[in-house]
Design a protein around this motif. Structure first.
Motif, PDB file in Angstrom:
ATOM      1  N   LEU A  67       0.884  -1.184  -0.105  1.00 19.28           N
ATOM      2  CA  LEU A  67       0.005   0.039   0.028  1.00 19.28           C
ATOM      3  C   LEU A  67       0.866   1.187  -0.047  1.00 19.28           C
ATOM      4  CD1 LEU A  67      -2.894   0.689   0.180  1.00 19.28           C
ATOM      5  CD2 LEU A  67      -2.643   0.840   2.681  1.00 19.28           C
ATOM      6  N   PRO A  68       0.724   2.054  -1.164  1.00 23.73           N
ATOM      7  CA  PRO A  68       1.636   3.233  -1.014  1.00 23.73           C
ATOM      8  C   PRO A  68       0.881   4.379  -0.146  1.00 23.73           C
ATOM      9  CG  PRO A  68       0.107   3.169  -3.068  1.00 23.73           C
ATOM     10  CD  PRO A  68       0.106   1.774  -2.234  1.00 23.73           C
ATOM     11  N   ALA A  69       1.797   5.211   0.306  1.00 24.87           N
ATOM     12  CA  ALA A  69       1.180   6.384   1.671  1.00 24.87           C
ATOM     13  C   ALA A  69      -0.124   6.931   1.146  1.00 24.87           C
ATOM     14  CB  ALA A  69       2.600   7.291   1.660  1.00 24.87           C
ATOM     15  N   GLU A  70      -0.072   7.416  -0.296  1.00 17.98           N
ATOM     16  CA  GLU A  70      -1.356   8.247  -0.716  1.00 17.98           C
ATOM     17  C   GLU A  70      -2.714   7.361  -0.665  1.00 17.98           C
ATOM     18  OE1 GLU A  70       0.669   6.484  -4.384  1.00 17.98           O
ATOM     19  OE2 GLU A  70       1.363   7.695  -2.645  1.00 17.98           O
ATOM     20  N   ALA A  71      -2.590   5.935  -0.472  1.00 19.01           N
ATOM     21  CA  ALA A  71      -3.542   5.098  -0.329  1.00 19.01           C
ATOM     22  C   ALA A  71      -4.065   4.932   1.006  1.00 19.01           C
ATOM     23  CB  ALA A  71      -3.518   3.927  -1.236  1.00 19.01           C
TER      24      ALA A  71
END
Length: 110
Positions: A67-71
């Motif tokens: 999971l990327p930070a923006e998600a």
């Protein structure tokens, strides 16, 4: 033996359905005392609860994501879970006593 799915997220529930996971009990929050030996618990739980699940001789499967930070911090759809490579990973966690830095008595983490 019961398979528990610990989530309140509709995207995760749909993802599990798509994967054909056989879930006996879906709960928003887990009471570890309700878990029996031989049960399977699926979710994303705090490590102290995972330790209690394992202490009860149940299997813990973490719903892991890349999971990327923006998600983070928002609801994810089943499609997004797929895109973020959702998968189940088995973990065994054991709580162990330790001493804090500077304390002179008690066991260390090993």
């Amino acid at each position: 033996m019961t398979t528990w799915f610990v989530t309140r997220h509709t995207g995760a529930i749909e993802w599990a359905r798509r994967k054909g996971l056989e879930i006996d009990r879906q709960v928003d929050h887990l009471d570890p005392d309700a878990v029996a030996a031989g049960d399977t618990v699926i979710g994303i739980l705090p490590v102290n609860l995972v330790a209690r699940v394992c202490e009860r001789k149940a299997c813990y499967l973490n719903l892991s994501l890349d999971l990327p930070a923006e998600a983070r911090g928002r609801e994810l759809s089943a499609d997004e879970l797929e895109a973020y490579k959702a998968r189940l990973e088995a973990y065994f966690v054991e709580a162990r006593p330790h001493r804090l830095p500077g304390e002179h008595e008690g066991p260390d983490c090993e």
